[in-house]
Design a protein around this motif. Structure first.
Motif, mmCIF file in Angstrom:
data_model
loop_
_atom_site.group_PDB
_atom_site.id
_atom_site.type_symbol
_atom_site.label_atom_id
_atom_site.label_comp_id
_atom_site.label_asym_id
_atom_site.label_seq_id
_atom_site.Cartn_x
_atom_site.Cartn_y
_atom_site.Cartn_z
ATOM 1 N N PHE A 137 0.839 -1.201 0.000
ATOM 2 C CA PHE A 137 0.000 0.000 0.000
ATOM 3 C C PHE A 137 0.868 1.243 0.000
ATOM 4 O O PHE A 137 1.812 1.365 0.765
ATOM 5 N N PHE A 138 0.537 2.188 -0.860
ATOM 6 C CA PHE A 138 1.390 3.338 -1.132
ATOM 7 C C PHE A 138 0.928 4.628 -0.475
ATOM 8 O O PHE A 138 1.558 5.667 -0.653
ATOM 9 N N HIS A 139 -0.120 4.603 0.291
ATOM 10 C CA HIS A 139 -0.690 5.827 0.843
ATOM 11 C C HIS A 139 0.279 6.567 1.754
ATOM 12 O O HIS A 139 0.206 7.786 1.879
ATOM 13 N N TRP A 140 1.191 5.875 2.374
ATOM 14 C CA TRP A 140 2.128 6.502 3.289
ATOM 15 C C TRP A 140 3.138 7.387 2.559
ATOM 16 O O TRP A 140 3.780 8.235 3.161
ATOM 17 N N LEU A 141 3.271 7.239 1.248
ATOM 18 C CA LEU A 141 4.216 8.041 0.471
ATOM 19 C C LEU A 141 3.687 9.425 0.110
ATOM 20 O O LEU A 141 4.457 10.300 -0.245
ATOM 21 N N PHE A 142 2.387 9.608 0.189
ATOM 22 C CA PHE A 142 1.768 10.818 -0.322
ATOM 23 C C PHE A 142 1.166 11.649 0.792
ATOM 24 O O PHE A 142 0.795 11.139 1.842
ATOM 25 N N ARG A 143 1.068 12.941 0.528
ATOM 26 C CA ARG A 143 0.494 13.884 1.495
ATOM 27 C C ARG A 143 -0.929 14.237 1.094
ATOM 28 O O ARG A 143 -1.297 14.188 -0.079
ATOM 29 N N ASP A 144 -1.700 14.656 2.085
ATOM 30 C CA ASP A 144 -3.083 15.058 1.868
ATOM 31 C C ASP A 144 -3.111 16.425 1.193
ATOM 32 O O ASP A 144 -2.629 17.409 1.744
ATOM 33 N N ALA A 145 -3.689 16.498 0.007
ATOM 34 C CA ALA A 145 -3.748 17.747 -0.750
ATOM 35 C C ALA A 145 -5.105 18.432 -0.598
ATOM 36 O O ALA A 145 -5.417 19.361 -1.347
ATOM 37 N N SER A 146 -5.903 18.036 0.358
ATOM 38 C CA SER A 146 -7.218 18.640 0.531
ATOM 39 C C SER A 146 -7.225 19.703 1.629
ATOM 40 O O SER A 146 -8.283 20.073 2.114
ATOM 41 N N VAL A 147 -6.064 20.210 2.004
ATOM 42 C CA VAL A 147 -5.999 21.265 3.014
ATOM 43 C C VAL A 147 -6.466 22.577 2.394
ATOM 44 O O VAL A 147 -6.422 22.767 1.176
ATOM 45 N N LYS A 148 -6.912 23.495 3.236
ATOM 46 C CA LYS A 148 -7.503 24.734 2.733
ATOM 47 C C LYS A 148 -6.461 25.784 2.354
ATOM 48 O O LYS A 148 -6.684 26.569 1.449
ATOM 49 N N GLU A 149 -5.342 25.809 3.048
ATOM 50 C CA GLU A 149 -4.358 26.840 2.766
ATOM 51 C C GLU A 149 -3.651 26.557 1.434
ATOM 52 O O GLU A 149 -3.206 25.435 1.169
ATOM 53 N N LEU A 150 -3.535 27.593 0.624
ATOM 54 C CA LEU A 150 -3.011 27.463 -0.731
ATOM 55 C C LEU A 150 -1.576 26.945 -0.752
ATOM 56 O O LEU A 150 -1.232 26.070 -1.545
ATOM 57 N N TYR A 151 -0.718 27.459 0.118
ATOM 58 C CA TYR A 151 0.689 27.064 0.110
ATOM 59 C C TYR A 151 0.872 25.607 0.551
ATOM 60 O O TYR A 151 1.688 24.888 -0.016
ATOM 61 N N GLN A 152 0.110 25.180 1.532
ATOM 62 C CA GLN A 152 0.199 23.783 1.980
ATOM 63 C C GLN A 152 -0.320 22.842 0.902
ATOM 64 O O GLN A 152 0.246 21.777 0.669
ATOM 65 N N ARG A 153 -1.403 23.239 0.258
ATOM 66 C CA ARG A 153 -1.957 22.399 -0.811
ATOM 67 C C ARG A 153 -0.982 22.313 -1.983
ATOM 68 O O ARG A 153 -0.755 21.243 -2.543
ATOM 69 N N SER A 154 -0.382 23.431 -2.335
ATOM 70 C CA SER A 154 0.584 23.448 -3.427
ATOM 71 C C SER A 154 1.809 22.595 -3.100
ATOM 72 O O SER A 154 2.307 21.864 -3.960
ATOM 73 N N ALA A 155 2.279 22.669 -1.854
ATOM 74 C CA ALA A 155 3.423 21.854 -1.437
ATOM 75 C C ALA A 155 3.065 20.370 -1.441
ATOM 76 O O ALA A 155 3.886 19.530 -1.840
ATOM 77 N N ALA A 156 1.846 20.043 -1.014
ATOM 78 C CA ALA A 156 1.414 18.642 -1.000
ATOM 79 C C ALA A 156 1.306 18.096 -2.416
ATOM 80 O O ALA A 156 1.716 16.963 -2.687
#
Length: 102
Positions: free
Chosen positions: A14-33
Protein backbone atom coordinates in the motif's frame (compact mmCIF):
# COMPACT_ATOMS: atom_id res chain seq x y z
CA UNK A 1 4.93 -11.15 14.35
CA UNK A 2 5.92 -7.76 15.52
CA UNK A 3 4.23 -4.58 14.43
CA UNK A 4 7.36 -3.61 12.48
CA UNK A 5 7.03 -6.65 10.24
CA UNK A 6 3.36 -5.90 9.72
CA UNK A 7 4.27 -2.35 8.84
CA UNK A 8 6.84 -3.46 6.28
CA UNK A 9 4.34 -5.81 4.66
CA UNK A 10 1.72 -3.06 4.66
CA UNK A 11 4.13 -0.59 3.08
CA UNK A 12 5.15 -3.18 0.48
CA UNK A 13 1.60 -3.34 -0.90
CA UNK A 14 0.00 0.00 0.00
CA UNK A 15 1.39 3.34 -1.13
CA UNK A 16 -0.69 5.83 0.84
CA UNK A 17 2.13 6.50 3.29
CA UNK A 18 4.22 8.04 0.47
CA UNK A 19 1.77 10.82 -0.32
CA UNK A 20 0.49 13.88 1.50
CA UNK A 21 -3.08 15.06 1.87
CA UNK A 22 -3.75 17.75 -0.75
CA UNK A 23 -7.22 18.64 0.53
CA UNK A 24 -6.00 21.27 3.01
CA UNK A 25 -7.50 24.73 2.73
CA UNK A 26 -4.36 26.84 2.77
CA UNK A 27 -3.01 27.46 -0.73
CA UNK A 28 0.69 27.06 0.11
CA UNK A 29 0.20 23.78 1.98
CA UNK A 30 -1.96 22.40 -0.81
CA UNK A 31 0.58 23.45 -3.43
CA UNK A 32 3.42 21.85 -1.44
CA UNK A 33 1.41 18.64 -1.00
CA UNK A 34 0.64 18.45 -4.71
CA UNK A 35 4.29 19.05 -5.61
CA UNK A 36 5.34 16.35 -3.13
CA UNK A 37 2.81 13.90 -4.56
CA UNK A 38 3.91 14.59 -8.13
CA UNK A 39 7.53 14.07 -7.12
CA UNK A 40 6.66 10.66 -5.66
CA UNK A 41 4.54 9.62 -8.65
CA UNK A 42 7.25 7.35 -10.04
CA UNK A 43 6.90 5.02 -7.03
CA UNK A 44 3.40 4.10 -8.19
CA UNK A 45 4.82 2.02 -11.04
CA UNK A 46 6.55 -0.31 -8.57
CA UNK A 47 3.29 -0.75 -6.68
CA UNK A 48 1.48 -1.32 -9.96
CA UNK A 49 3.88 -4.14 -10.85
CA UNK A 50 3.41 -5.73 -7.42
CA UNK A 51 -0.37 -5.68 -7.68
CA UNK A 52 -0.32 -7.03 -11.24
CA UNK A 53 1.92 -9.90 -10.11
CA UNK A 54 -0.40 -10.62 -7.17
CA UNK A 55 -3.44 -10.52 -9.44
CA UNK A 56 -1.89 -12.97 -11.89
CA UNK A 57 -0.81 -15.26 -9.06
CA UNK A 58 -4.32 -15.35 -7.60
CA UNK A 59 -5.91 -15.80 -11.01
CA UNK A 60 -3.67 -18.71 -11.94
CA UNK A 61 -4.16 -20.29 -8.51
CA UNK A 62 -7.90 -20.12 -9.20
CA UNK A 63 -7.39 -21.75 -12.59
CA UNK A 64 -5.32 -24.56 -11.07
CA UNK A 65 -7.89 -25.23 -8.35
CA UNK A 66 -10.69 -25.13 -10.88
CA UNK A 67 -9.06 -28.06 -12.67
CA UNK A 68 -9.64 -30.13 -9.52
CA UNK A 69 -13.29 -29.01 -9.26
CA UNK A 70 -12.79 -27.49 -5.82
CA UNK A 71 -14.95 -24.60 -4.64
CA UNK A 72 -11.83 -22.90 -3.19
CA UNK A 73 -11.12 -21.46 -6.63
CA UNK A 74 -13.83 -18.85 -5.95
CA UNK A 75 -11.70 -17.40 -3.15
CA UNK A 76 -8.73 -16.86 -5.46
CA UNK A 77 -10.89 -15.40 -8.23
CA UNK A 78 -12.41 -12.97 -5.73
CA UNK A 79 -8.99 -11.87 -4.51
CA UNK A 80 -7.90 -11.39 -8.15
CA UNK A 81 -10.98 -9.21 -8.79
CA UNK A 82 -10.22 -7.08 -5.73
CA UNK A 83 -6.61 -6.73 -6.85
CA UNK A 84 -7.86 -5.53 -10.23
CA UNK A 85 -9.73 -2.70 -8.47
CA UNK A 86 -6.50 -1.67 -6.76
CA UNK A 87 -4.68 -1.75 -10.10
CA UNK A 88 -7.30 0.61 -11.52
CA UNK A 89 -6.89 2.96 -8.54
CA UNK A 90 -3.10 3.05 -8.90
CA UNK A 91 -3.37 3.64 -12.65
CA UNK A 92 -5.78 6.55 -12.21
CA UNK A 93 -3.57 8.09 -9.52
CA UNK A 94 -0.51 7.76 -11.75
CA UNK A 95 -2.30 9.38 -14.70
CA UNK A 96 -3.75 12.29 -12.72
CA UNK A 97 -0.51 13.02 -10.89
CA UNK A 98 1.16 13.32 -14.28
CA UNK A 99 -1.23 16.03 -15.45
CA UNK A 100 0.06 19.59 -15.50
CA UNK A 101 -1.91 22.23 -13.65
CA UNK A 102 -2.78 25.47 -15.38
Amino acid sequence: MTSFQDSVLFRYFFFHWLFRDASVKELYQRSAAIAHNKANRHHLLAYLRRWIALTLLMYFAGIMLEQFNTPACVFFYTIAALCTCTIAKITVAWIFLGKHQL
